[in-house]
Design an enzyme around this catalytic site. Structure first.
Site, mmCIF file in Angstrom:
data_model
loop_
_atom_site.group_PDB
_atom_site.id
_atom_site.type_symbol
_atom_site.label_atom_id
_atom_site.label_comp_id
_atom_site.label_asym_id
_atom_site.label_seq_id
_atom_site.Cartn_x
_atom_site.Cartn_y
_atom_site.Cartn_z
ATOM 1 N N TYR A 93 0.832 -1.202 0.000
ATOM 2 C CA TYR A 93 0.000 0.000 0.000
ATOM 3 C C TYR A 93 0.869 1.256 0.000
ATOM 4 O O TYR A 93 0.606 2.205 -0.760
ATOM 5 C CB TYR A 93 -0.923 -0.003 1.218
ATOM 6 N N LYS A 106 1.082 4.539 -2.755
ATOM 7 C CA LYS A 106 0.841 5.936 -2.417
ATOM 8 C C LYS A 106 2.087 6.794 -2.660
ATOM 9 O O LYS A 106 1.984 7.979 -2.977
ATOM 10 C CB LYS A 106 0.344 6.056 -0.976
ATOM 11 N N THR A 163 -13.393 6.438 6.315
ATOM 12 C CA THR A 163 -13.970 5.961 5.060
ATOM 13 C C THR A 163 -14.093 4.443 5.128
ATOM 14 O O THR A 163 -13.802 3.822 6.152
ATOM 15 C CB THR A 163 -13.090 6.352 3.856
#
Length: 306
Positions: A175, A179, A212
């Site tokens: 991840y 990014k 989120t």
């Protein structure tokens, strides 16, 4: 600067904005704010039911909003190409592109339909391909192009010898690589825009620790103690999706933004707080690695920026 909010977004009437992953979370909040400011907004996502619900929500809150859901599956380069072809056929230039969609820290290695590792393929490669295919429409409008990065970029490393983590898959390092790649993409696109006179404003943003569905759909999939811990952590150190969307809205709309800038929350360690300039870690500024990543991305997607 005084605290910047959605009330500070200039009138966006006549502009077309495309937001990926806009059926929920940060993307939906971004689409809502842009529509409220008068922009025509294309909600780009893969789930038709969620897309129609997002359209209805925006129109409920803003009766005159011009919003349209368009299907794009960012785990499929063919779907990205099809979406871009529809945009190109319309002939309308794109003023704002927010590459927001993503997945986070999937517990097990998965692959896209093209055989790329799911996080790298969805978060980064698909957005590289989308931006490249939409380039004529972006250049025509002298667009703002916003890549969604993360504080996770700080621990990221571009694994050029195995970008897809065929060996040694670990959820969080993968991840973090995606990014970091998104931030490096924004900076490299700015350099190439200047060199080629594309007149794009290529920038990046991150939401801090925002509430989120990323956690629930990634490391906390299936619920249990991980899901509970994630919810508690965000409540303690983070903020809402609406607040988390402010940095990318600032990047997309604030007058005077220059290519290569990076935006994020201004609170402790950039976890939350009002939006402003974020900290770019040294590895994101490595132009040699950025050039190699760009070349690898063209090879893996089959998309050239000309």
């Amino acid at each position: 600067m005084a605290t910047w909010t959605t009330k500070d977004i200039p009138n966006q009437s006549g502009k077309l904005a495309v937001v990926t992953g806009a059926t929920g979370g940060l993307g939906l909040e971004t689409a809502l704010a842009l529509a409220s400011a008068g922009a025509d907004v294309i909600i780009a996502g893969r789930n038709l039911a969620k897309g129609r619900a997002a359209e209805e929500l925006i129109r409920t809150r803003h009766a005159n909003a011009k919003v349209l859901f368009e299907v794009i599956d960012l785990a499929s380069l063919a779907s990205v190409s099809a979406f871009a072809e529809r945009m190109l056929r319309s002939g309308r230039s794109i003023d704002i592109l927010v590459n927001n969609a993503g997945v986070m820290a999937l517990p097990k290695r998965e692959t896209t339909v093209d055989g790329n590792e799911m996080q790298f393929g969805t978060n980064y490669l698909s957005h590289f391909a989308l931006t490249g295919r939409l380039l004529p429409l972006l250049v025509a409008a002298k667009a703002r192009v916003v890549q969604l990065s993360s504080i996770a970029h700080r621990s990221g490393k571009i694994r050029l010898d195995d970008l897809n983590y065929a060996q040694g898959y670990k959820p969080w390092p993968v991840y973090s690589q995606t990014k970091l790649a998104m931030l490096m993409f924004a900076l490299e696109l700015d350099r190439r825009s200047r060199a080629n006179n594309w007149d794009l404003t290529s920038v990046a943003a991150h939401p801090g620790a925002a509430s989120t569905d990323l956690m629930a759909n990634g490391p906390a999939a299936g619920g249990g103690i991980m899901a509970l811990a994630g919810q508690i952590a965000v409540k303690l150190i983070g903020h809402s999706a609406a607040e988390g969307a402010l940095p990318q809205l600032m990047a997309a709309t604030m007058p005077g933004v220059r290519g290569g800038e990076y935006f994020g929350p201004q609170g402790w360690k950039e976890f939350k707080g009002p939006p402003g300039h974020g900290k770019i870690e040294r590895q994101a500024l490595d132009t040699a690695i950025a050039a190699q990543l760009w070349a690898a991305s063209e090879r893996l997607t089959g998309v050239s920026f000309g």
